[in-house]
Design an enzyme around this catalytic site. Structure first.
Site, mmCIF file in Angstrom:
data_model
loop_
_atom_site.group_PDB
_atom_site.id
_atom_site.type_symbol
_atom_site.label_atom_id
_atom_site.label_comp_id
_atom_site.label_asym_id
_atom_site.label_seq_id
_atom_site.Cartn_x
_atom_site.Cartn_y
_atom_site.Cartn_z
ATOM 1 N N LYS A 72 1.318 -1.137 0.103
ATOM 2 C CA LYS A 72 0.093 0.076 0.096
ATOM 3 C C LYS A 72 0.980 1.129 0.423
ATOM 4 C CE LYS A 72 -3.987 1.747 0.228
ATOM 5 N NZ LYS A 72 -3.731 2.437 -0.563
ATOM 6 N N LYS A 96 5.462 2.461 8.528
ATOM 7 C CA LYS A 96 3.985 3.747 8.690
ATOM 8 C C LYS A 96 2.859 2.279 8.904
ATOM 9 C CE LYS A 96 2.848 7.763 7.371
ATOM 10 N NZ LYS A 96 3.015 8.894 6.513
ATOM 11 N N LYS A 108 5.284 1.848 -3.201
ATOM 12 C CA LYS A 108 5.372 3.096 -3.912
ATOM 13 C C LYS A 108 6.038 3.637 -5.087
ATOM 14 C CE LYS A 108 5.119 7.011 -1.629
ATOM 15 N NZ LYS A 108 4.082 8.351 -0.576
ATOM 16 N N THR A 192 -6.168 13.252 6.626
ATOM 17 C CA THR A 192 -4.057 14.149 7.417
ATOM 18 C C THR A 192 -4.533 14.482 8.355
ATOM 19 O OG1 THR A 192 -3.087 13.079 5.536
ATOM 20 C CG2 THR A 192 -1.925 14.513 6.932
ATOM 21 N N ASN A 223 -3.582 21.794 2.694
ATOM 22 C CA ASN A 223 -4.632 21.210 3.809
ATOM 23 C C ASN A 223 -4.443 20.536 4.752
ATOM 24 O OD1 ASN A 223 -5.865 18.333 3.360
ATOM 25 N ND2 ASN A 223 -6.755 19.144 2.126
ATOM 26 N N SER A 351 -7.377 6.115 4.011
ATOM 27 C CA SER A 351 -7.289 4.987 2.760
ATOM 28 C C SER A 351 -7.646 3.911 2.707
ATOM 29 C CB SER A 351 -6.014 4.738 1.848
ATOM 30 O OG SER A 351 -5.796 5.878 1.344
#
Length: 419
Positions: A72, A96, A108, A192, A223, A351
């Protein structure tokens, strides 16, 4: 793998891994396995430009470790993307996802391209061609890409459509960060920032007597910074300073977060906020506060300004906002730093909720999704806090976080007979 082995970002990550491996007592064979990705796919992406000429770009997907589940991690479009960077970032995603106890390994992807130099039609071609080159290695139980630098929900929609066309499998869970119309979730926009605020609240409760009334400075009002400030304000904290690339504003009596956002949207910068004192980003970082949230660029807190930081608690909204020197200085001064690997993981938790919702047939509403993100981030902080207190009290929280994450991956690999 020569390109990988010679590069700095990958080398840095391997050094961190070996340092933690020494603390955990891992043997050299295990560390060698953990330092290498399970698979790296390099692809050539060709598109026909608007002028009729062929444009060729290189792309990669690194699948670092699948001991805890499918790979992921995001896909970025950037002119400086390298295989080294993609491999290093896939390793970070392994840790993570492990730290957040998500059922994923680390992956990635990236394409070496400046998307600003392409038309919208060319970006769509690029997106579809990337999936054409990689679809055999993707799947909701194999590898689940998401947006990253210069990619967004529209790119994910093109990825998904191309994947369905090629495979014939109408599986919306293969990609996350999609538009709501294609199984995305509304909370992904602010997940986030919500995660940063949630971890800040948990850490404040353990280290500085609670978040209510705590004075917060947020460096970076994009953001992540905006939503972190908004949610912390809702939790009872006082936002006393914010900044963007043009500078910052500080007010001891507190800032109205929504008014700051309106001013930034209307004028282009928070510095035009009518109240408070105007400051530079450098001044902002060393101003009086209880909680400091660097949510912009990497390495903004370093050996030069770390001795002057007045915050009692730093929560890393950005990736790598502290240098290694700063870590040592702040730990020595008793300043608690919540590392990025935990603090800004709300995006990947969002996600995860989207992926799980797609797999279950769209049964989660936005309120439930938000609660799931808050619960997962809170539980991850508490697990790290307990691990740190019991096993690593003499080390900083960044070291403890990576040790906990690596330990879980190693345990899973041993249980599966992989090492």
């Amino acid at each position: 793998m020569e390109e990988v082995l010679s590069s700095s970002l990958y080398t840095q990550q391997v050094k961190k891994l070996y340092k933690v491996g020494e603390i955990l007592g891992l043997d050299s064979e295990t560390l060698e396995v953990l330092s290498q990705p399970e698979r790296v796919i390099q692809v050539k992406v060709q598109i026909r430009g608007s002028n009729g000429k062929i444009k060729t770009f290189m792309g990669w997907r690194s699948q670092h470790n699948s001991a805890l589940g499918p790979y992921k991690g995001g896909v970025r479009f950037h002119p400086n993307v390298t295989q080294d960077e993609v491999v290093a970032l896939s390793m970070i995603m392994t840790w993570k996802n492990s730290l957040l106890q998500l059922p994923y390994g680390g992956g990635k992807g990236g394409v070496r391209v400046d998307p600003r130099s392409l038309t919208r039609e060319e970006v769509e071609q690029l997106s579809r061609k990337y999936v054409q080159a990689l679809y055999k290695y993707l799947g909701s139980d194999l590898d689940i890409p998401a947006p990253d630098v210069n990619t967004d929900s529209q790119v994910m929609a093109w990825f998904l459509d191309e994947y369905i066309k090629i495979t014939g499998r109408v599986d919306f869970a293969v990609f996350t960060g999609k538009p709501v119309e294609l199984g995305g979730i509304g909370v992904r926009l602010y997940s986030t920032g919500l995660g940063v605020a949630t971890v800040a609240r948990e850490a404040a409760g353990k280290y500085i007597g609670g978040v209510e009334g705590a004075r917060v400075i947020v460096q970076g009002f994009g953001n992540v910074g905006y939503y972190a400030a908004k949610f912390l304000s809702d939790m009872g904290a006082k936002i006393v300073g914010v900044s963007d690339s043009k500078g910052g504003v500080i007010s001891e009596s507190g800032l109205d977060v929504e008014k700051v956002k309106e001013v930034k949207d209307r004028t282009g910068s928070v510095v035009n906020y009518p109240e408070g004192k105007k400051v530079s980003n450098d001044e902002l970082l060393i101003s009086n506060c209880d909680i400091l949230i660097p949510a912009a660029l990497e390495n903004v807190i370093n050996k030069f300004n770390a001795p002057k930081v007045k915050a009692k608690l730093i929560v890393e909204g950005a990736n790598g906002p502290l240098t290694a020197d700063a870590d040592e200085i702040l730990w020595g001064r008793g300043v608690i730093v919540i590392p990025d690997i935990l603090a800004n993981a709300g995006g990947v938790v969002g996600s995860y909720v989207e992926w799980a919702n797609n797999k279950m047939g769209e049964i989660i509403n936005d309120d439930e999704a938000r609660k799931l993100i808050i619960d997962r981030m809170s539980n991850a902080f508490r697990s790290l806090y307990e691990y740190h207190e019991k096993k690593m009290g003499d080390k900083d929280l960044r070291t403890a976080a990576m040790a906990l994450a690596v330990d879980r991956v190693v345990s899973a690999m041993k249980a599966r007979g992989l090492i």
